[in-house]
Design an enzyme around this catalytic site. Sequence first.
Site, PDB file in Angstrom:
ATOM      1  N   ASP A   3     154.071   9.515   2.515  1.00 61.59           N
ATOM      2  CA  ASP A   3     152.830  10.280   2.393  1.00 61.59           C
ATOM      3  C   ASP A   3     151.626   9.379   2.100  1.00 61.59           C
ATOM      4  O   ASP A   3     151.705   8.503   1.243  1.00 61.59           O
ATOM      5  CB  ASP A   3     152.915  11.245   1.189  1.00 61.59           C
ATOM      6  CG  ASP A   3     153.919  12.365   1.386  1.00 61.59           C
ATOM      7  OD1 ASP A   3     154.815  12.238   2.223  1.00 61.59           O
ATOM      8  OD2 ASP A   3     153.780  13.371   0.660  1.00 61.59           O
ATOM      9  N   HIS A  27     148.104  11.035   2.221  1.00 61.94           N
ATOM     10  CA  HIS A  27     147.138  11.960   1.599  1.00 61.94           C
ATOM     11  C   HIS A  27     145.737  11.358   1.436  1.00 61.94           C
ATOM     12  O   HIS A  27     145.160  11.399   0.343  1.00 61.94           O
ATOM     13  CB  HIS A  27     147.661  12.452   0.245  1.00 61.94           C
ATOM     14  CG  HIS A  27     148.780  13.444   0.360  1.00 61.94           C
ATOM     15  ND1 HIS A  27     148.648  14.652   1.009  1.00 61.94           N
ATOM     16  CD2 HIS A  27     150.069  13.392  -0.075  1.00 61.94           C
ATOM     17  CE1 HIS A  27     149.808  15.316   0.950  1.00 61.94           C
ATOM     18  NE2 HIS A  27     150.687  14.568   0.310  1.00 61.94           N
ATOM     19  N   ASP A  66     151.981  13.840   6.213  1.00 61.61           N
ATOM     20  CA  ASP A  66     151.075  14.061   5.073  1.00 61.61           C
ATOM     21  C   ASP A  66     149.963  13.004   5.040  1.00 61.61           C
ATOM     22  O   ASP A  66     149.839  12.217   4.096  1.00 61.61           O
ATOM     23  CB  ASP A  66     151.826  14.145   3.738  1.00 61.61           C
ATOM     24  CG  ASP A  66     152.520  15.494   3.561  1.00 61.61           C
ATOM     25  OD1 ASP A  66     152.568  16.272   4.538  1.00 61.61           O
ATOM     26  OD2 ASP A  66     153.000  15.780   2.456  1.00 61.61           O
ATOM     27  N   ASN A  88     154.340  18.420   6.079  1.00 61.33           N
ATOM     28  CA  ASN A  88     153.978  19.824   5.826  1.00 61.33           C
ATOM     29  C   ASN A  88     152.472  19.999   5.657  1.00 61.33           C
ATOM     30  O   ASN A  88     151.973  21.113   5.728  1.00 61.33           O
ATOM     31  CB  ASN A  88     154.733  20.386   4.617  1.00 61.33           C
ATOM     32  CG  ASN A  88     154.411  19.674   3.329  1.00 61.33           C
ATOM     33  OD1 ASN A  88     154.411  18.442   3.288  1.00 61.33           O
ATOM     34  ND2 ASN A  88     154.123  20.404   2.275  1.00 61.33           N
ATOM     35  N   HIS A  89     151.738  18.891   5.458  1.00 68.23           N
ATOM     36  CA  HIS A  89     150.272  18.981   5.407  1.00 68.23           C
ATOM     37  C   HIS A  89     149.626  18.815   6.786  1.00 68.23           C
ATOM     38  O   HIS A  89     148.401  18.746   6.892  1.00 68.23           O
ATOM     39  CB  HIS A  89     149.695  17.995   4.388  1.00 68.23           C
ATOM     40  CG  HIS A  89     149.941  18.437   2.974  1.00 68.23           C
ATOM     41  ND1 HIS A  89     149.015  19.136   2.231  1.00 68.23           N
ATOM     42  CD2 HIS A  89     151.046  18.335   2.198  1.00 68.23           C
ATOM     43  CE1 HIS A  89     149.531  19.427   1.034  1.00 68.23           C
ATOM     44  NE2 HIS A  89     150.759  18.946   0.996  1.00 68.23           N
ATOM     45  N   HIS A 139     160.115  14.167   7.406  1.00 67.54           N
ATOM     46  CA  HIS A 139     159.252  14.316   6.237  1.00 67.54           C
ATOM     47  C   HIS A 139     159.989  14.839   5.004  1.00 67.54           C
ATOM     48  O   HIS A 139     159.820  14.325   3.897  1.00 67.54           O
ATOM     49  CB  HIS A 139     158.074  15.234   6.557  1.00 67.54           C
ATOM     50  CG  HIS A 139     157.102  15.329   5.433  1.00 67.54           C
ATOM     51  ND1 HIS A 139     156.296  14.269   5.058  1.00 67.54           N
ATOM     52  CD2 HIS A 139     156.823  16.325   4.547  1.00 67.54           C
ATOM     53  CE1 HIS A 139     155.550  14.622   4.016  1.00 67.54           C
ATOM     54  NE2 HIS A 139     155.856  15.855   3.682  1.00 67.54           N
ATOM     55  N   HIS A 155     157.511  13.143   1.152  1.00 66.18           N
ATOM     56  CA  HIS A 155     157.300  14.517   0.662  1.00 66.18           C
ATOM     57  C   HIS A 155     157.275  14.664  -0.861  1.00 66.18           C
ATOM     58  O   HIS A 155     156.680  15.596  -1.376  1.00 66.18           O
ATOM     59  CB  HIS A 155     158.362  15.427   1.278  1.00 66.18           C
ATOM     60  CG  HIS A 155     158.114  16.900   1.134  1.00 66.18           C
ATOM     61  ND1 HIS A 155     156.877  17.481   1.344  1.00 66.18           N
ATOM     62  CD2 HIS A 155     158.960  17.925   0.810  1.00 66.18           C
ATOM     63  CE1 HIS A 155     156.993  18.803   1.149  1.00 66.18           C
ATOM     64  NE2 HIS A 155     158.229  19.089   0.831  1.00 66.18           N
TER      65      HIS A 155
HETATM   66 MN   LIG Z   1     154.823  16.794   1.952  1.00 67.99          MN
END
Ligand SMILES: [Mn+2]
Length: 307
Positions: free
Chosen positions: A60, A62, A91, A123-124, A177, A253
């Site tokens: 991830d 972000h 992500d 999932n993002h 992920h 994740h």
């Molecule tokens: Mn995630």
Amino acid sequence: MNRLDEILRDVLDKASDPRKIIELMRNASGRVKSSTRNYVFHEPGIIEVERGVNLHIIGDLHGDIHSLLTILGERFELLGQGSDVMVFLGDYVDRGDYQIETLALLLYLKTAFNDQIILLRGNHEPPTWLIPHPHDFPSVLVERYGEEGEKVYSEALSLFNTLPITAYLPGEILMLHGGPPLKVLEASSFEEAFSLNTGKASPEMLEEILWSDPVELNVEFLDSPRGAGVLYGKKVSSKALGLIHGKYIVRSHEMVNGYRVAHDGLVITVFDAAIPYGLDSIGVVEYLYDTVRDQYRLNLVKKSPKT
Ligand SMILES: [Mn+2]
């Protein structure tokens, strides 16, 4: 100025203009299925990596462009030649301060070095029916681009729908992920478990791959406190690996300080959004091929997010 600095300048220019970022999204999305070496794309979003490729697997981000630049720094010279492939586990947006820039840099690398960059879906990077929390990316876009931000977001959602959901190297390693689809428990082949070449991923399969987490309990699986996906036990991991005759699942994740090993060494979680989460380490899972021995070697890297 070195080549990465030049690319970064170009990326920042694209990120400043909604028309340019949309063009970049379309270009990157158009490349997803068309590698010429190192890996091949199968429906419904399953990447098969060729034996002999060196893998550099990143978790991830972000919006943490600093950690991304640190990771790229020492690997950047590998791009444009050879058989090193960077696999990003999803992500890319939400939470951090440089979400647009991080996504733009990854998309730029995808368009420039398609055969060496794999961008998996997290999932993002959601389908509209399973939006995560927080999901501040749409408001970040509106803040940056005004009314045009909504158009950019809708373009981003189309791009996310094209991203692959799993990558695997037969006999070695499975990358995704969150976790394997629960169908691995009954399936008699990888093709069956991952609906290979059968068209669409089912909503259950997509949710389980993007949202699940490993759990150290002697169970097959449990409901997840996240409200989506499941907590999966070692049996799911070993079953999934059995289907590809593989040794490791590498996923992200979950917030961990660099990396964490679970299920008696079968599952490695890697995480690289150190700055948004106030962590002091980033992780990279390297899976490197020894030509002479025809063997892979696992190398878990942990370092400071700022060089
Ligand atoms: Mn995630």
